[in-house]
Design a protein around this motif. Sequence first.
Motif, PDB file in Angstrom:
ATOM      1  N   MET A   1     -15.941  57.189 -19.721  1.00  0.00           N
ATOM      2  CA  MET A   1     -14.583  56.949 -19.235  1.00  0.00           C
ATOM      3  C   MET A   1     -14.578  55.848 -18.174  1.00  0.00           C
ATOM      4  N   THR A   2     -13.640  54.942 -18.291  1.00  0.00           N
ATOM      5  CA  THR A   2     -13.493  53.904 -17.266  1.00  0.00           C
ATOM      6  C   THR A   2     -12.597  54.436 -16.157  1.00  0.00           C
ATOM      7  N   ILE A   3     -13.092  54.406 -14.963  1.00  0.00           N
ATOM      8  CA  ILE A   3     -12.256  54.811 -13.826  1.00  0.00           C
ATOM      9  C   ILE A   3     -11.454  53.589 -13.374  1.00  0.00           C
ATOM     10  N   VAL A   4     -10.138  53.742 -13.376  1.00  0.00           N
ATOM     11  CA  VAL A   4      -9.279  52.606 -13.028  1.00  0.00           C
ATOM     12  C   VAL A   4      -9.419  52.262 -11.548  1.00  0.00           C
ATOM     13  N   GLY A   5      -9.491  53.294 -10.730  1.00  0.00           N
ATOM     14  CA  GLY A   5      -9.535  53.062  -9.287  1.00  0.00           C
ATOM     15  C   GLY A   5     -10.864  52.458  -8.882  1.00  0.00           C
ATOM     16  N   THR A   6     -10.807  51.436  -8.065  1.00  0.00           N
ATOM     17  CA  THR A   6     -12.031  50.837  -7.558  1.00  0.00           C
ATOM     18  C   THR A   6     -11.707  50.338  -6.161  1.00  0.00           C
ATOM     19  N   SER A   7     -12.665  49.761  -5.496  1.00  0.00           N
ATOM     20  CA  SER A   7     -12.308  49.237  -4.177  1.00  0.00           C
ATOM     21  C   SER A   7     -12.452  47.731  -4.169  1.00  0.00           C
ATOM     22  N   GLY A   8     -11.374  47.070  -3.811  1.00  0.00           N
ATOM     23  CA  GLY A   8     -11.404  45.617  -3.698  1.00  0.00           C
ATOM     24  C   GLY A   8     -11.402  45.247  -2.238  1.00  0.00           C
ATOM     25  N   LEU A   9     -11.030  44.027  -1.958  1.00  0.00           N
ATOM     26  CA  LEU A   9     -10.940  43.600  -0.564  1.00  0.00           C
ATOM     27  C   LEU A   9      -9.617  44.119   0.004  1.00  0.00           C
ATOM     28  N   VAL A  10      -9.707  45.000   0.956  1.00  0.00           N
ATOM     29  CA  VAL A  10      -8.503  45.540   1.596  1.00  0.00           C
ATOM     30  C   VAL A  10      -8.366  44.883   2.961  1.00  0.00           C
ATOM     31  N   LEU A  11      -7.207  44.302   3.206  1.00  0.00           N
ATOM     32  CA  LEU A  11      -7.019  43.568   4.455  1.00  0.00           C
ATOM     33  C   LEU A  11      -6.337  44.442   5.500  1.00  0.00           C
ATOM     34  N   ASN A  12      -6.852  44.417   6.687  1.00  0.00           N
ATOM     35  CA  ASN A  12      -6.180  45.109   7.772  1.00  0.00           C
ATOM     36  C   ASN A  12      -4.974  44.302   8.223  1.00  0.00           C
ATOM     37  N   GLU A  13      -4.039  45.000   8.844  1.00  0.00           N
ATOM     38  CA  GLU A  13      -2.854  44.299   9.324  1.00  0.00           C
ATOM     39  C   GLU A  13      -2.276  45.068  10.503  1.00  0.00           C
ATOM     40  N   LYS A  14      -2.068  44.339  11.594  1.00  0.00           N
ATOM     41  CA  LYS A  14      -1.528  44.964  12.798  1.00  0.00           C
ATOM     42  C   LYS A  14      -0.050  45.276  12.621  1.00  0.00           C
ATOM     43  N   LEU A  15       0.541  45.914  13.606  1.00  0.00           N
ATOM     44  CA  LEU A  15       1.989  46.062  13.624  1.00  0.00           C
ATOM     45  C   LEU A  15       2.610  44.711  13.953  1.00  0.00           C
ATOM     46  N   LEU A  16       3.839  44.503  13.481  1.00  0.00           N
ATOM     47  CA  LEU A  16       4.603  43.290  13.794  1.00  0.00           C
ATOM     48  C   LEU A  16       4.518  42.923  15.265  1.00  0.00           C
ATOM     49  N   PHE A  17       4.707  43.941  16.076  1.00  0.00           N
ATOM     50  CA  PHE A  17       4.823  43.729  17.529  1.00  0.00           C
ATOM     51  C   PHE A  17       3.506  43.240  18.121  1.00  0.00           C
ATOM     52  N   GLU A  18       2.423  43.620  17.475  1.00  0.00           N
ATOM     53  CA  GLU A  18       1.107  43.228  17.981  1.00  0.00           C
ATOM     54  C   GLU A  18       0.769  41.785  17.604  1.00  0.00           C
ATOM     55  N   HIS A  19       1.558  41.196  16.696  1.00  0.00           N
ATOM     56  CA  HIS A  19       1.390  39.776  16.322  1.00  0.00           C
ATOM     57  C   HIS A  19       2.238  38.855  17.179  1.00  0.00           C
ATOM     58  N   SER A  20       3.226  39.449  17.827  1.00  0.00           N
ATOM     59  CA  SER A  20       4.276  38.647  18.454  1.00  0.00           C
ATOM     60  C   SER A  20       3.733  37.750  19.554  1.00  0.00           C
ATOM     61  N   ASP A  21       4.274  36.541  19.621  1.00  0.00           N
ATOM     62  CA  ASP A  21       3.877  35.590  20.651  1.00  0.00           C
ATOM     63  C   ASP A  21       5.141  34.866  21.132  1.00  0.00           C
ATOM     64  N   PRO A  22       5.426  34.899  22.449  1.00  0.00           N
ATOM     65  CA  PRO A  22       6.663  34.282  22.927  1.00  0.00           C
ATOM     66  C   PRO A  22       6.777  32.821  22.483  1.00  0.00           C
ATOM     67  N   GLY A  23       7.955  32.461  21.959  1.00  0.00           N
ATOM     68  CA  GLY A  23       8.184  31.079  21.547  1.00  0.00           C
ATOM     69  C   GLY A  23       8.050  30.862  20.049  1.00  0.00           C
ATOM     70  N   ARG A  24       7.466  31.816  19.326  1.00  0.00           N
ATOM     71  CA  ARG A  24       7.393  31.644  17.874  1.00  0.00           C
ATOM     72  C   ARG A  24       8.749  31.942  17.259  1.00  0.00           C
ATOM     73  N   LYS A  25       9.009  31.271  16.146  1.00  0.00           N
ATOM     74  CA  LYS A  25      10.327  31.323  15.553  1.00  0.00           C
ATOM     75  C   LYS A  25      10.212  31.408  14.041  1.00  0.00           C
ATOM     76  N   GLY A  26      10.948  32.291  13.418  1.00  0.00           N
ATOM     77  CA  GLY A  26      10.855  32.472  11.969  1.00  0.00           C
ATOM     78  C   GLY A  26      12.165  32.233  11.254  1.00  0.00           C
ATOM     79  N   TYR A  27      13.094  31.480  11.874  1.00  0.00           N
ATOM     80  CA  TYR A  27      14.421  31.310  11.287  1.00  0.00           C
ATOM     81  C   TYR A  27      14.932  29.913  11.568  1.00  0.00           C
ATOM     82  N   SER A  28      15.965  29.516  10.858  1.00  0.00           N
ATOM     83  CA  SER A  28      16.683  28.295  11.234  1.00  0.00           C
ATOM     84  C   SER A  28      18.166  28.521  11.017  1.00  0.00           C
ATOM     85  N   LEU A  29      18.951  28.183  12.004  1.00  0.00           N
ATOM     86  CA  LEU A  29      20.408  28.292  11.901  1.00  0.00           C
ATOM     87  C   LEU A  29      20.988  26.883  12.043  1.00  0.00           C
ATOM     88  N   PRO A  30      22.138  26.641  11.413  1.00  0.00           N
ATOM     89  CA  PRO A  30      22.765  25.321  11.590  1.00  0.00           C
ATOM     90  C   PRO A  30      23.147  25.102  13.055  1.00  0.00           C
TER      91      PRO A  30
END
Lengths: 449, 493
Positions: B1-30
């Motif tokens: 039997m082939t087991i479908v589940g395997t382990s690939g490269l799993v990436l860690n990821e912090k919370l949004l707030f832990e990435h935050s840096d004053p002055g960064r901007k992710g939007y544009s308004l007219p």
Amino acid sequence: MRYIPHTAGDVTQMLERVGVATLKDLFVEVPESVRLKRPLDLQELASETELLREFKALAAKNATPETHKSFLGGGAYHHFIPTVIDQLISRSEFYTAYTPYQPEISQGTLQAVFEFQSLICQLTGMAAANASMYDGASACAEAVLMAMRLTRRKRVLLSRAINPRYRAVVATYCRYLNLELVDVAVADDGRTDLDDLKAKLDDSTAAVVAGYPNYFGVIEDVAALAEQVHGAGARLVTAVAEPVALGLLKSPGELGADIVVGDAQSFGLPLAFGGPYVGFFAVRQKDVRGMPGRLVGETTDLEGQRGFVLTLATREQHIRREKATSNICSNQGLCALMATIFMSLLGKQGLREMAEQNLAKAAYARQQLSAVKGFSLVFNGPAFNEFVVRSEAPVAEVLTSLEKVGILAGIPLGEDYPELKDCFLVCVTEQNQREEIDALVAALQGGAA
Amino acid sequence: MTIVGTSGLVLNEKLLFEHSDPGRKGYSLPKLDVPSAELPAELCRQEINGFPELSEVDVVRHFTRLSTWNYGVDSGFYPLGSCTMKYNPKVNEAAARIPGLAGIHPATPSHLSQGILELMYRLQSALAEISGFARVTLQPAAGAQGELAGMLVIRAWHEARGSKRTKVLIPDTAHGTNPATASLTGYDVMPIASEGILTLEEVEAHMNDDVAALMVTNPNTLGLFESNIEAICKLVHERGGMVYCDGANLNALMGIARPGDMGIDVMHFNLHKTFSTPHGGGGPGSGPVGVTEELIPYLPGPGVECDGLGVDCDKESYRLESANADSIGRMMAFHGNVGIMVRAYAYIRSMGPEGLKYASEMAVLNANYVRARLEGVYDLPYKSRSLHEVIFSDKDLEGSCHTLDVAKRLIDYGYHPPTIYFPLVVKGAIMIEPTETESREILDEFCDAMISIAGEARDNPDLLHQAPIRSKVRRLDETTAARKPKLRWEEGG
């Protein structure tokens, strides 16, 4: 059928394995007397091409902000939707997953909900927020029920200045719960009438509900409301239908609200003729265990890694059944994700800038419109991005004549407020260019009246 | 039997707030094209404490990484019983995003929203035909809200006749939403202990003139058709009550039998189950409600009406009709989850009448095939013919392993576990609903995995107790999460 993979051979072999001769035999427990003995009377199937052609033809019969200059608000707002949102929610690991009952393979949904809860807390100034509700109106109804449970009181005062459809939904939810719903009048400035509130508040009052901004776009004095409401031992519920305002306004939590509900449609969700939107629901720390809805909490796994789970489920219907805090089962998961992505992109600066643009555009429109003969502003309280205009000519005629020049000028108020039958509600957002506002003004000047 | 589940490269990821840096901007308004304006300073906040500051790239990468920790129907087999995790067709998504459908404001006047009103009218008509009810309201946002609407309708009908009944009968196999809804409608719940399916005698013993309604699920949560339903409805009606049906399991019956023809008075649909709209990680759903002719006046409003003869009527004749005086009122601020309705209608159009019936047939065939392959390996508490789902238990599992362990081990094999420990009447329940969109190949692989796990439970139980080991996180400490709830990120916290 492209969604069903069985070949004729599969079906034969599977029936054999099951031990029946025909598909009909699978339904042996369905009595003959209730079987449908004819085909369903539905249209024949459409191919993908035909289907899209048919749907586009239907779509072409609708007026949208792409085909018309639109100043419609009233609880649903035309705002900027960053491209990123649809790209990200189209990851099918997000949209084809169920409620995260198996946390080991649902960490994406769970962490995003935890972030949503955190952002809503920051925005509203409250201690805890749930994983979302169906919409602002049902969140408002759930807030009233929660206040009733916590205070064990049976009377609820609803400001007439909250969205009338929110009031209607509260009434539906409370219909057979032996609860007294009382309206509180609107003062001349468009805010909830504090004198009327004082007269109606008593020690049987569970909650008072007010908008922020309210349905007329006016910014309530939440601190003054809170003082009165708390004096009577009741809970103040603020309903925020336009959360962009919170980019600029003091948070309801800071001003003394006990339960803050609202709709986050403004945060990246399409208008979609009214839904799906996403209700939010935030409370003070002491009331966390009395909340309705799903909650996600942080914890650790066997190896000490951070992880997230659905928590405090003993409040909920699948455990408590008839004693649950609510009958709600789902949240608006994907819509909450959209709002989370929106808030992440706009962030601290962007939400403020967007709020300032809304304020400025609406102020410009208000000023221009108030100078047009035959039209006047109704309320003079501080306003955000909506305002009420009174017309000397019949409102229906004015709006119809504007439609003919491609302008959806506003929502007539007469049906919900007989005393405002000569008024309509105008909304101006950052999406309305100055030319559109000027066109509205010119059309009103040019004989729409 | 082939087991479908395997382990690939799993990436860690912090919370949004832990990435935050004053002055960064992710939007544009007219650029602002009108003079700026100000509010009185006392109304304004300084800034939103804690709100993140991120670039667009930060945000895209963040959520893309989070998505990889999820398992959806598009990832693999998702046999979550009672949830009907069928494939979510992609053309439905495209249809819902057509600008003229996605961009219309709910307060647009009827004559400028004929297209969307026509679509809603066609959907409610199609649902009425599929279910055998006289009228369908589309307003409720989800199954539970549909239940609430339906039970309020029943109560309004009673009240209009001066009937002051106080109780609702609910079999103990019911979803938790049923008793919670009855409660919210102001009724007391009377549970009925049932053995498989409801018998006329059981209902008769409880059905008196204080009972307003019986709430059933058909097929029920054991995957069994309530074969006595006609006689039960007749009895309940004779004694002055109404019958509510939870339509969660309608996927077994399309084109086969119609709840409205069985004597049921009210039923909610789950468009996110039977009609293929995506579950979205917990919503949005949509929970339309069908009723008999007699109950139409009590439906929530406004509803979509057509001055003509159904889909053939005049182009300009669809309108939103305000609720009449008997209506229970409004359930939602606007017209319900219209974006979900568009997807569901696209599904109905893509399937056609034969396709819907075939879907039900294949759903039932799949459940019975899984049952045939696993019977004898896992305990099968109810032996009558299954419909769209089959319920096993952990009774025959050897050694120290239980249902939870089997579920967690399935994750290592690459499957989403079935619904577990529900319905409550089956101890250690394992509730498998394959749906029609799974091939025999997938079902065989899944059954092989289930059989293999039963063997592991006997020979190497630790594999099950430790599972899952291939997922992003291992088993989580839910006790501490509930005891000391941490429900939000806090600076420095």
